[in-house]
Motif scaffolding. Structure first.
Motif, PDB file in Angstrom:
ATOM      1  N   TYR A  19       0.667  -1.242  -0.075  1.00 19.36           N
ATOM      2  CA  TYR A  19       0.096  -0.022  -0.064  1.00 19.36           C
ATOM      3  C   TYR A  19       0.824   1.215  -0.057  1.00 19.36           C
ATOM      4  O   TYR A  19       0.389   2.242  -0.648  1.00 19.36           O
ATOM      5  CB  TYR A  19      -1.087  -0.049   1.096  1.00 19.36           C
ATOM      6  CG  TYR A  19      -2.024   0.954   1.255  1.00 19.36           C
ATOM      7  CD1 TYR A  19      -2.873   1.000   0.180  1.00 19.36           C
ATOM      8  CD2 TYR A  19      -2.256   1.963   2.325  1.00 19.36           C
ATOM      9  CE1 TYR A  19      -3.934   2.103   0.035  1.00 19.36           C
ATOM     10  CE2 TYR A  19      -3.089   3.085   2.217  1.00 19.36           C
ATOM     11  CZ  TYR A  19      -4.105   2.861   1.055  1.00 19.36           C
ATOM     12  OH  TYR A  19      -5.077   3.924   1.186  1.00 19.36           O
ATOM     13  N   GLY A  20       1.990   1.171   0.767  1.00 16.50           N
ATOM     14  CA  GLY A  20       2.730   2.345   0.784  1.00 16.50           C
ATOM     15  C   GLY A  20       3.407   2.545  -0.489  1.00 16.50           C
ATOM     16  O   GLY A  20       3.737   3.741  -1.071  1.00 16.50           O
ATOM     17  N   ALA A  21       3.875   1.454  -1.360  1.00 17.58           N
ATOM     18  CA  ALA A  21       4.372   1.528  -2.537  1.00 17.58           C
ATOM     19  C   ALA A  21       3.524   2.036  -3.603  1.00 17.58           C
ATOM     20  O   ALA A  21       3.814   2.767  -4.396  1.00 17.58           O
ATOM     21  CB  ALA A  21       4.811   0.162  -2.874  1.00 17.58           C
ATOM     22  N   ILE A  22       2.233   1.939  -3.563  1.00 16.29           N
ATOM     23  CA  ILE A  22       1.471   2.315  -4.191  1.00 16.29           C
ATOM     24  C   ILE A  22       1.144   3.795  -4.168  1.00 16.29           C
ATOM     25  O   ILE A  22       1.024   4.677  -5.123  1.00 16.29           O
ATOM     26  CB  ILE A  22      -0.141   1.881  -4.386  1.00 16.29           C
ATOM     27  CG1 ILE A  22      -0.130   0.282  -4.932  1.00 16.29           C
ATOM     28  CG2 ILE A  22      -1.148   2.498  -4.832  1.00 16.29           C
ATOM     29  CD1 ILE A  22      -1.185  -0.258  -4.655  1.00 16.29           C
ATOM     30  N   GLU A  23       1.250   4.404  -2.751  1.00 18.74           N
ATOM     31  CA  GLU A  23       1.245   5.526  -2.623  1.00 18.74           C
ATOM     32  C   GLU A  23       2.350   6.581  -3.314  1.00 18.74           C
ATOM     33  O   GLU A  23       2.385   7.855  -3.521  1.00 18.74           O
ATOM     34  CB  GLU A  23       1.123   5.901  -1.025  1.00 18.74           C
ATOM     35  CG  GLU A  23      -0.224   5.595  -0.411  1.00 18.74           C
ATOM     36  CD  GLU A  23      -0.228   5.877   1.063  1.00 18.74           C
ATOM     37  OE1 GLU A  23       0.797   5.664   1.849  1.00 18.74           O
ATOM     38  OE2 GLU A  23      -1.384   5.720   1.626  1.00 18.74           O
ATOM     39  N   ARG A  24       3.425   5.589  -3.254  1.00 19.26           N
ATOM     40  CA  ARG A  24       4.675   6.288  -3.869  1.00 19.26           C
ATOM     41  C   ARG A  24       4.845   6.016  -5.537  1.00 19.26           C
ATOM     42  O   ARG A  24       5.710   6.026  -6.286  1.00 19.26           O
ATOM     43  CB  ARG A  24       5.893   5.687  -3.321  1.00 19.26           C
ATOM     44  CG  ARG A  24       6.061   6.189  -1.844  1.00 19.26           C
ATOM     45  CD  ARG A  24       7.400   5.644  -1.289  1.00 19.26           C
ATOM     46  NE  ARG A  24       7.658   4.209  -1.375  1.00 19.26           N
ATOM     47  CZ  ARG A  24       7.018   3.284  -0.515  1.00 19.26           C
ATOM     48  NH1 ARG A  24       6.410   3.616   0.481  1.00 19.26           N
ATOM     49  NH2 ARG A  24       7.559   1.948  -0.604  1.00 19.26           N
ATOM     50  N   ASN A  25       3.612   5.772  -5.975  1.00 18.22           N
ATOM     51  CA  ASN A  25       3.598   5.400  -7.486  1.00 18.22           C
ATOM     52  C   ASN A  25       4.349   4.178  -8.189  1.00 18.22           C
ATOM     53  O   ASN A  25       4.845   4.194  -9.047  1.00 18.22           O
ATOM     54  CB  ASN A  25       3.877   6.668  -8.276  1.00 18.22           C
ATOM     55  CG  ASN A  25       2.856   6.999  -8.955  1.00 18.22           C
ATOM     56  OD1 ASN A  25       1.724   6.520  -9.164  1.00 18.22           O
ATOM     57  ND2 ASN A  25       3.199   8.089  -9.955  1.00 18.22           N
ATOM     58  N   ARG A  26       4.410   3.337  -7.153  1.00 21.66           N
ATOM     59  CA  ARG A  26       5.289   1.965  -7.253  1.00 21.66           C
ATOM     60  C   ARG A  26       4.254   0.764  -7.316  1.00 21.66           C
ATOM     61  O   ARG A  26       4.145   0.216  -6.249  1.00 21.66           O
ATOM     62  CB  ARG A  26       6.212   1.687  -6.454  1.00 21.66           C
ATOM     63  CG  ARG A  26       7.437   2.964  -6.959  1.00 21.66           C
ATOM     64  CD  ARG A  26       8.667   2.693  -6.159  1.00 21.66           C
ATOM     65  NE  ARG A  26       9.484   3.963  -6.185  1.00 21.66           N
ATOM     66  CZ  ARG A  26      10.298   4.191  -7.069  1.00 21.66           C
ATOM     67  NH1 ARG A  26      10.571   3.362  -8.152  1.00 21.66           N
ATOM     68  NH2 ARG A  26      11.252   5.195  -7.203  1.00 21.66           N
ATOM     69  N   PRO A  27       3.410   0.283  -8.183  1.00 24.23           N
ATOM     70  CA  PRO A  27       2.463  -0.714  -8.044  1.00 24.23           C
ATOM     71  C   PRO A  27       2.912  -2.115  -7.884  1.00 24.23           C
ATOM     72  O   PRO A  27       2.200  -2.967  -7.263  1.00 24.23           O
ATOM     73  CB  PRO A  27       1.703  -0.601  -9.426  1.00 24.23           C
ATOM     74  CG  PRO A  27       2.647   0.074 -10.505  1.00 24.23           C
ATOM     75  CD  PRO A  27       3.551   0.897  -9.619  1.00 24.23           C
ATOM     76  N   GLU A  28       4.161  -2.310  -8.253  1.00 22.99           N
ATOM     77  CA  GLU A  28       4.910  -3.563  -7.955  1.00 22.99           C
ATOM     78  C   GLU A  28       6.112  -3.380  -7.125  1.00 22.99           C
ATOM     79  O   GLU A  28       6.775  -2.470  -7.301  1.00 22.99           O
ATOM     80  CB  GLU A  28       5.425  -4.254  -9.276  1.00 22.99           C
ATOM     81  CG  GLU A  28       4.257  -4.610 -10.380  1.00 22.99           C
ATOM     82  CD  GLU A  28       4.643  -5.544 -11.361  1.00 22.99           C
ATOM     83  OE1 GLU A  28       3.974  -6.328 -11.829  1.00 22.99           O
ATOM     84  OE2 GLU A  28       5.825  -5.338 -11.687  1.00 22.99           O
ATOM     85  N   VAL A  29       6.299  -4.600  -6.210  1.00 24.60           N
ATOM     86  CA  VAL A  29       7.425  -4.584  -5.554  1.00 24.60           C
ATOM     87  C   VAL A  29       8.107  -5.691  -5.633  1.00 24.60           C
ATOM     88  O   VAL A  29       7.609  -6.912  -5.792  1.00 24.60           O
ATOM     89  CB  VAL A  29       7.116  -4.306  -4.101  1.00 24.60           C
ATOM     90  CG1 VAL A  29       8.154  -4.595  -3.242  1.00 24.60           C
ATOM     91  CG2 VAL A  29       6.304  -2.894  -3.628  1.00 24.60           C
TER      92      VAL A  29
END
Length: 93
Positions: A19-29
């Motif tokens: 969820y934090g990654a999505i907030e930073r515009n990174r949909p995949e980790v």
């Protein structure tokens, strides 16, 4: 062998990280990034991801070694995390 409490903690941490990654515009980790951030073993991360996939909250591309290569939230996963954020409860599977 991890306890139920530890397994739930890993699941929550996976969801929060994604969820934090999505907030930073990174949909995949990447699985390696997620594993390192959570300080989890490959087995614990794979178990958490398998559970969350079964709940329809994340998608995973698996390596040939059955470890997560990339992980991302599904639409349902995003909605779940938004509901958690709004309720302020922070609880999950």
């Amino acid at each position: 062998m991890t306890t139920l409490r530890e397994r739930k903690t890993y699941r929550k941490a996976v969801l929060r990280s994604l969820y934090g990654a999505i907030e930073r515009n990174r949909p995949e980790v990447s699985g390696a990034t997620l594993r390192d951030a959570l300080r989890a073993s490959d087995e614990d991360l794979a178990a958490a991801c398998t559970y969350l996939v079964g709940e329809g909250l994340i998608t995973v591309e698996w390596t040939s070694h059955k470890t997560p290569a990339t992980v991302s939230l599904t639409h349902d996963g995003i909605r779940f995390m938004e509901e958690e954020e709004e309720s302020g409860s922070g609880r999950s599977g």
